[in-house]
Design a protein around this motif. Structure first.
Motif, PDB file in Angstrom:
ATOM      1  N   ALA A  80     116.839  35.877  55.124  1.00 41.11           N
ATOM      2  CA  ALA A  80     117.868  36.520  54.311  1.00 41.11           C
ATOM      3  C   ALA A  80     117.941  35.880  52.931  1.00 41.11           C
ATOM      4  N   GLY A  81     117.880  34.543  52.889  1.00 43.68           N
ATOM      5  CA  GLY A  81     117.915  33.861  51.602  1.00 43.68           C
ATOM      6  C   GLY A  81     116.702  34.167  50.749  1.00 43.68           C
ATOM      7  N   ALA A  82     115.514  34.214  51.371  1.00 47.44           N
ATOM      8  CA  ALA A  82     114.294  34.517  50.628  1.00 47.44           C
ATOM      9  C   ALA A  82     114.331  35.926  50.057  1.00 47.44           C
ATOM     10  N   GLY A  90     111.214  31.637  43.267  1.00 44.37           N
ATOM     11  CA  GLY A  90     112.534  31.443  43.856  1.00 44.37           C
ATOM     12  C   GLY A  90     112.621  31.784  45.325  1.00 44.37           C
ATOM     13  N   ILE A  91     111.533  32.292  45.935  1.00 42.50           N
ATOM     14  CA  ILE A  91     111.576  32.679  47.346  1.00 42.50           C
ATOM     15  C   ILE A  91     111.781  31.451  48.232  1.00 42.50           C
ATOM     16  N   SER A  92     111.060  30.372  47.938  1.00 39.88           N
ATOM     17  CA  SER A  92     111.215  29.147  48.724  1.00 39.88           C
ATOM     18  C   SER A  92     112.618  28.571  48.567  1.00 39.88           C
ATOM     19  N   ALA A  93     113.136  28.594  47.335  1.00 42.54           N
ATOM     20  CA  ALA A  93     114.491  28.077  47.097  1.00 42.54           C
ATOM     21  C   ALA A  93     115.522  28.911  47.841  1.00 42.54           C
ATOM     22  N   GLY A  94     115.364  30.238  47.817  1.00 42.63           N
ATOM     23  CA  GLY A  94     116.285  31.103  48.547  1.00 42.63           C
ATOM     24  C   GLY A  94     116.210  30.882  50.044  1.00 42.63           C
TER      25      GLY A  94
END
Length: 355
Positions: free
Chosen positions: A138-140, A108-112
């Motif tokens: 921040a999203g990651a 989920g790091i790439s998606a975040g």
């Protein structure tokens, strides 16, 4: 002490192949610069480089010079940096989580990172005070924190005694996190982007190197090199983490600080790469597994081998994205998935057969 271990690892007889790394990487960069929609002779590429770097004064067609210097070379360097960075992120996550399926895309790091980047560029969050890379970081970080908390809650903090359950929970949590942040990204695009923006963003989310220029090189190369140096500095800790946090602590590793540094490095490198080229899958999953077959599981060998292989792999994927369909450039994420999925299936089958 730590620097002595790094030096000893790099100069050991089993790592003499590392001195070939610059030659291999340079060959891949030249190939990525010469091969494309219009093939340019290697001799012309070398003349352009000599003119630009040392003022050699070779007569070169101005169009070829513009293609080589202003478009393809910067694109190849960013591809190499992204490939190395994502492969290193996969190595770190697989060691820290003790899970062979851990990688930035699946966790989920790439998606975040994609959600953070889109929120900054499309929704205007931060009102210009937040850069694209800061939003992606921040999203990651938020996505990875959410995945870890969800997995921890699902297993009740299970450790080594229920390692298989914990490993499955991490993967399921990563899938849930990826879907959540992909949905948030789609919502932001549908709510805030016009039709032209939406089309460009959706193409970018599949992995796109078409827009990278030398300004991106200045950001991508330090991120990849910094990630490599951090991994090399902590290669002993990565070896220890593969046996669990308790084993790492018994070997004198400061578990919490080291884990925090490695996770922050992984999130930062992934965020930087995603902010430039979009989410690219399978690099962090396939490359570390393939390199374990070749150089073994010791991180003194695995870290540099994965970085090199990731760089070469993504340059090769970028070449294929430009030549497979005449007159059209495919998203590079499509190529990495088409290659990575069968490759991972083969690695999985071979690994199962070996056991």
């Amino acid at each position: 002490m730590q620097s002595a271990l790094v030096l000893q690892a790099v100069t050991s007889p089993r790592l003499r192949w590392l001195w070939l790394t610059p030659l291999v990487l340079l060959s891949a960069l030249i190939a990525g610069t010469a091969i494309g929609e219009t093939r340019i002779p290697v001799e012309t590429v070398l003349k352009v480089l000599a003119n630009r770097l040392w003022g050699a004064g070779y007569p070169v067609d101005r169009i070829d010079e513009g293609i080589v210097w202003s478009y393809r070379l910067s694109r190849a360097i960013v591809a190499a940096s992204c490939g190395a960075g994502l492969a290193l992120a996969g190595v770190v996550l697989q060691a820290l989580l003790r899970n062979p399926l851990a990688e930035p895309f699946l966790m989920g790091i790439s998606a975040g990172a994609s959600t953070g980047a889109v929120a900054v560029t499309v929704a205007g969050i931060g009102a210009g005070a937040i850069t694209l890379s800061m939003g992606a970081f921040a999203g990651a970080t938020l996505a990875f924190g959410l995945v870890v908390m969800l997995a921890h809650a699902a297993t009740g903090g299970a450790g080594g005694g229920r390692g298989l359950q914990a490993a499955g929970a991490i993967i399921l949590s990563g899938i849930a996190g990826s879907q959540l942040f992909n949905a948030l990204t789609a919502f932001i695009i549908a709510k805030s982007a016009n039709a032209e923006q939406a089309r460009g963003i959706m193409f970018w989310l599949l992995g796109n190197l078409s827009g990278v220029r030398w300004e991106d090189v200045v950001l991508a190369v330090p991120a990849a090199v910094g990630g490599l140096l951090v991994c090399l500095w902590h290669m002993r800790a990565l070896d220890a983490f593969t046996f669990g946090a308790d084993s790492a602590a018994s070997l004198g590793i400061a578990v919490r600080p080291v884990r925090g540094i490695l996770i922050a490095t992984t999130a930062l490198v992934t965020a930087v790469m995603v902010s430039m080229v979009g989410a690219i899958g399978f690099v962090g999953l396939v490359i570390p597994h393939a390199m374990r077959f070749i150089v073994g599981s010791r991180h003194a060998r695995l870290v540099p081998a994965s970085a090199l292989a990731g760089a070469v792999f993504l340059i090769g994927s970028d070449i294929l994205s430009r030549i497979l369909v005449p007159g059209q450039v495919l998203p590079i994420g499509v190529i990495t998935s088409l290659i990575g999925a069968p490759a991972f299936a083969l690695i999985l089958i071979r690994g199962t057969g070996a056991r």
